[in-house]
Design an enzyme around this catalytic site. Structure first.
Site, PDB file in Angstrom:
ATOM      1  N   SER A  67      82.911 -12.474  60.551  1.00 18.29           N
ATOM      2  CA  SER A  67      83.408 -13.682  61.200  1.00 18.29           C
ATOM      3  C   SER A  67      82.300 -14.714  61.327  1.00 18.29           C
ATOM      4  O   SER A  67      81.245 -14.432  61.912  1.00 18.29           O
ATOM      5  CB  SER A  67      83.946 -13.346  62.589  1.00 18.29           C
ATOM      6  OG  SER A  67      84.222 -14.531  63.311  1.00 18.29           O
ATOM      7  N   HIS A  89      85.843 -14.367  57.341  1.00 20.93           N
ATOM      8  CA  HIS A  89      86.838 -14.532  58.403  1.00 20.93           C
ATOM      9  C   HIS A  89      86.544 -15.809  59.178  1.00 20.93           C
ATOM     10  O   HIS A  89      85.440 -15.997  59.697  1.00 20.93           O
ATOM     11  CB  HIS A  89      86.807 -13.325  59.343  1.00 20.93           C
ATOM     12  CG  HIS A  89      87.951 -13.288  60.305  1.00 20.93           C
ATOM     13  ND1 HIS A  89      89.211 -12.851  59.954  1.00 20.93           N
ATOM     14  CD2 HIS A  89      88.029 -13.634  61.613  1.00 20.93           C
ATOM     15  CE1 HIS A  89      90.012 -12.920  60.997  1.00 20.93           C
ATOM     16  NE2 HIS A  89      89.323 -13.402  62.014  1.00 20.93           N
ATOM     17  N   ASP A 122      87.759 -18.075  62.291  1.00 20.09           N
ATOM     18  CA  ASP A 122      88.533 -18.119  63.536  1.00 20.09           C
ATOM     19  C   ASP A 122      88.786 -19.567  63.935  1.00 20.09           C
ATOM     20  O   ASP A 122      87.854 -20.289  64.296  1.00 20.09           O
ATOM     21  CB  ASP A 122      87.775 -17.407  64.656  1.00 20.09           C
ATOM     22  CG  ASP A 122      87.733 -15.897  64.449  1.00 20.09           C
ATOM     23  OD1 ASP A 122      88.806 -15.302  64.313  1.00 20.09           O
ATOM     24  OD2 ASP A 122      86.620 -15.335  64.412  1.00 20.09           O
ATOM     25  N   MET A 146      90.468 -21.960  66.614  1.00 20.31           N
ATOM     26  CA  MET A 146      90.971 -21.971  67.986  1.00 20.31           C
ATOM     27  C   MET A 146      91.174 -23.412  68.440  1.00 20.31           C
ATOM     28  O   MET A 146      90.343 -24.279  68.168  1.00 20.31           O
ATOM     29  CB  MET A 146      89.974 -21.268  68.920  1.00 20.31           C
ATOM     30  CG  MET A 146      89.574 -19.877  68.478  1.00 20.31           C
ATOM     31  SD  MET A 146      88.434 -19.123  69.672  1.00 20.31           S
ATOM     32  CE  MET A 146      87.781 -17.767  68.689  1.00 20.31           C
ATOM     33  N   HIS A 168      92.263 -17.110  60.459  1.00 14.98           N
ATOM     34  CA  HIS A 168      92.999 -16.588  61.616  1.00 14.98           C
ATOM     35  C   HIS A 168      93.292 -17.758  62.551  1.00 14.98           C
ATOM     36  O   HIS A 168      92.390 -18.279  63.207  1.00 14.98           O
ATOM     37  CB  HIS A 168      92.134 -15.510  62.282  1.00 14.98           C
ATOM     38  CG  HIS A 168      92.661 -14.998  63.576  1.00 14.98           C
ATOM     39  ND1 HIS A 168      91.877 -14.256  64.442  1.00 14.98           N
ATOM     40  CD2 HIS A 168      93.871 -15.098  64.183  1.00 14.98           C
ATOM     41  CE1 HIS A 168      92.590 -13.931  65.505  1.00 14.98           C
ATOM     42  NE2 HIS A 168      93.791 -14.440  65.382  1.00 14.98           N
ATOM     43  N   MET A 202      94.407 -19.191  65.729  1.00 14.69           N
ATOM     44  CA  MET A 202      94.669 -18.991  67.153  1.00 14.69           C
ATOM     45  C   MET A 202      95.038 -20.348  67.729  1.00 14.69           C
ATOM     46  O   MET A 202      94.296 -20.954  68.508  1.00 14.69           O
ATOM     47  CB  MET A 202      93.435 -18.392  67.843  1.00 14.69           C
ATOM     48  CG  MET A 202      93.207 -16.943  67.503  1.00 14.69           C
ATOM     49  SD  MET A 202      91.644 -16.305  68.165  1.00 14.69           S
ATOM     50  CE  MET A 202      90.586 -16.522  66.727  1.00 14.69           C
ATOM     51  N   MET A 226      94.385  -7.392  67.357  1.00 15.77           N
ATOM     52  CA  MET A 226      93.238  -7.803  68.153  1.00 15.77           C
ATOM     53  C   MET A 226      92.830  -6.662  69.080  1.00 15.77           C
ATOM     54  O   MET A 226      93.662  -6.122  69.826  1.00 15.77           O
ATOM     55  CB  MET A 226      93.575  -9.043  68.984  1.00 15.77           C
ATOM     56  CG  MET A 226      93.901 -10.292  68.169  1.00 15.77           C
ATOM     57  SD  MET A 226      92.512 -10.843  67.138  1.00 15.77           S
ATOM     58  CE  MET A 226      91.288 -11.236  68.409  1.00 15.77           C
ATOM     59  N   ASP A 241      90.261  -6.883  64.635  1.00 16.99           N
ATOM     60  CA  ASP A 241      89.293  -7.907  65.009  1.00 16.99           C
ATOM     61  C   ASP A 241      88.975  -7.760  66.491  1.00 16.99           C
ATOM     62  O   ASP A 241      89.871  -7.828  67.333  1.00 16.99           O
ATOM     63  CB  ASP A 241      89.904  -9.293  64.740  1.00 16.99           C
ATOM     64  CG  ASP A 241      88.942 -10.438  65.044  1.00 16.99           C
ATOM     65  OD1 ASP A 241      87.805 -10.183  65.468  1.00 16.99           O
ATOM     66  OD2 ASP A 241      89.347 -11.599  64.853  1.00 16.99           O
TER      67      ASP A 241
END
Length: 214
Positions: A7, A30, A32, A34, A63, A65, A136, A174
């Site tokens: 990540s 990866h 993330d 957000m 990913h 979020m 998660m 993750d």
């Protein structure tokens, strides 16, 4: 084969191109994303994915979020994502299914994500449409949290369903993955491991990636 997806949340954001080169023995990058709404933190977005795409041939595992991810999935595919995963908690079941369709229509891989409080059953309606299911093992929103071992029954349940209904689907984990917990999640059926600080904090990153594979 176990795949490793470091990540970039734990990378040096001032030198992302160099940080990607440091993990090139891994399988995925990866990312993330957000939004400060679905989760309390804010990280990266479309501009960063666009910038990453030219500097690596590694698949970008994005990913989301974010609240109502259906609004953004096509844009992330166009920006260079190879895999886009969306949280089942972030929208209606109808929009979640439609988001998966939109990702596939762009020729990319699609998946759903379950936060710790969400049962395995929430992924079942989407199982045959998924290329990946992400479990998660920490609460989404921040890196460096403690691994939640009580997610292992959920992982085993999903592994059983995947083997029965969609064997090509990958099962990703993750949260709190390190050389010790990696063994646990692999034993319980995971085949893609996201790791942030365990990779970027290692003195020898290629050795750490090999160690995580088991």
């Amino acid at each position: 084969m176990v795949k490793i997806a470091p990540s970039i949340l734990s990378a040096d954001f001032a030198n992302l191109a160099q940080e990607i080169r440091r993990i090139e023995t891994a399988d995925y990058v990866h990312v993330d994303v957000m939004d400060g709404a679905f989760v309390p933190n804010i990280t990266v977005g479309l501009p960063v994915v666009r910038c990453l795409r030219p500097v690596t041939r590694m698949p970008l595992d994005v990913h989301l979020m974010v609240d109502r991810p259906i609004r953004y999935v096509e844009q992330f595919c166009d920006a260079g994502a190879d895999i886009v995963t969306v949280h089942v908690e972030a929208d209606t079941p109808e929009n979640t299914a439609l988001a998966l369709e939109k990702i596939h229509a762009k020729g990319k891989r699609a998946g759903v994500v379950l936060r710790p409080k969400t049962p395995a059953e929430a992924a079942r309606p989407y199982l045959k449409a998924c290329d990946m299911i992400l479990v998660m093992t920490v609460e989404p929103g921040f890196g460096g949290q403690k691994f939640m071992a009580d997610m292992m029954p959920k992982l085993r349940t999903l592994r059983d369903w995947i083997d029965q209904e969609n064997p090509a689907c990958e099962l990703e984990v993750d949260g709190g993955v390190d050389p010790v917990t990696a063994k646990v999640v692999i034993e319980n059926g995971a085949n893609v491991l996201v790791a942030g600080s365990a990779v970027y904090g290692a003195a020898d990153i290629p050795s750490r990636i090999a160690e995580l594979r088991g």
